[in-house]
Write a protein that holds these residues in place. Structure first.
Motif, short mmCIF file in Angstrom:
data_model
loop_
_atom_site.label_atom_id
_atom_site.label_comp_id
_atom_site.label_asym_id
_atom_site.label_seq_id
_atom_site.Cartn_x
_atom_site.Cartn_y
_atom_site.Cartn_z
N GLU A 23 -1.38 -2.82 3.72
CA GLU A 23 -2.10 -1.58 4.03
C GLU A 23 -1.15 -0.51 4.56
N VAL A 24 -0.24 -0.90 5.43
CA VAL A 24 0.72 0.06 5.98
C VAL A 24 1.63 0.58 4.87
N ALA A 25 2.11 -0.34 4.03
CA ALA A 25 2.99 0.04 2.92
C ALA A 25 2.31 1.06 2.01
N GLU A 26 1.04 0.80 1.69
CA GLU A 26 0.30 1.71 0.81
C GLU A 26 0.16 3.09 1.43
N LYS A 27 -0.16 3.15 2.72
CA LYS A 27 -0.35 4.43 3.40
C LYS A 27 0.96 5.22 3.50
N LEU A 28 2.10 4.51 3.60
CA LEU A 28 3.39 5.17 3.74
C LEU A 28 4.12 5.37 2.41
N GLY A 29 3.58 4.76 1.34
CA GLY A 29 4.20 4.90 0.03
C GLY A 29 5.50 4.12 -0.10
N VAL A 30 5.55 2.95 0.56
CA VAL A 30 6.71 2.06 0.46
C VAL A 30 6.21 0.67 0.07
N SER A 31 7.13 -0.25 -0.16
CA SER A 31 6.72 -1.61 -0.53
C SER A 31 6.39 -2.44 0.70
N ARG A 32 5.63 -3.51 0.50
CA ARG A 32 5.33 -4.42 1.59
C ARG A 32 6.63 -5.03 2.12
N GLN A 33 7.59 -5.27 1.23
CA GLN A 33 8.87 -5.84 1.64
C GLN A 33 9.61 -4.90 2.59
N THR A 34 9.47 -3.61 2.37
CA THR A 34 10.09 -2.62 3.27
C THR A 34 9.51 -2.76 4.67
N GLN A 52 5.37 8.77 10.73
CA GLN A 52 4.16 8.33 10.02
C GLN A 52 3.61 7.04 10.62
N LEU A 53 4.51 6.12 10.96
CA LEU A 53 4.07 4.86 11.59
C LEU A 53 3.39 5.14 12.93
N ALA A 54 4.00 6.01 13.72
CA ALA A 54 3.43 6.34 15.02
C ALA A 54 2.02 6.92 14.86
N LEU A 55 1.85 7.84 13.91
CA LEU A 55 0.52 8.41 13.64
C LEU A 55 -0.47 7.33 13.21
N LEU A 56 -0.03 6.49 12.30
CA LEU A 56 -0.88 5.42 11.78
C LEU A 56 -1.31 4.46 12.89
N TYR A 57 -0.38 4.16 13.80
CA TYR A 57 -0.67 3.22 14.88
C TYR A 57 -1.25 3.90 16.11
N ARG A 58 -1.46 5.21 16.00
CA ARG A 58 -2.04 6.01 17.09
C ARG A 58 -1.22 5.91 18.37
#
Length: 157
Positions: A23-34, A52-58
């Motif tokens: 889910e995180v990978a999809e929202k950030l446009g990267v692979s799950r492996q990343t 982007q991670l900080a925003l996603l994780y609030r």
């Protein structure tokens, strides 16, 4: 600062939000492996990805970098505690389980004398800075905490 790695912070923050790596990978446009590599400290996200991670994780970027599950849970508990519930809790008794002196000092200490000195400090804060009663109490508590921390660091405990 927590001794945990950035990768572990990212993992804990993601879990706290209930998101999968996919889910995180999809929202950030990267692979799950990343995402996996970031969480295992194999690689690091760039500053834009970190934002982007900080925003996603609030979380703020600082909170994400220094994420601590225990501290985050305490912050959430404080936010969820209503004023009505706060007033029902006997804080001395609650903290007395961890610090028994809180349950026994009143038989030894002349509380009124110390209370008078504290009253003067509270009034001084209110008069000099225009603080409300509650704000003056909170500030005095914070000053005491800072003194405790400083003395602790100097080995005066």
């Amino acid at each position: 600062m927590s001794l945990m790695s950035l990768g572990n912070n990212l993992f804990q923050a993601r879990k706290k939000r209930g998101l999968s790596q996919e889910e995180v990978a999809e929202k950030l446009g990267v692979s799950r492996q990343t995402i996996s590599k970031w969480e295992t400290d194999e690689t690091l996200p760039d500053i834009q990805q970190s934002k982007q991670l900080a925003l996603l994780y609030r979380l703020s970027l600082d909170e994400l970098i220094d994420f601590d599950m225990d501290v985050a849970e305490v912050h959430q508990a404080i936010e969820r505690t209503s004023t009505a519930l706060e007033e029902k809790i006997d804080w001395t008794k609650a903290w007395g389980k961890k610090y028994p002196i809180l349950l026994t000092y009143r038989q030894q200490v002349e509380v009124e004398g110390y209370a008078a000195g504290l009253e003067e400090l509270l009034e001084k804060l209110k008069q000099e800075y225009g603080y409300s009663e509650l704000d003056a109490f909170l500030i005095l508590k914070d000053i005491l905490a800072a003194v405790w921390k400083q003395r602790k660091q100097q080995g005066k405990r």
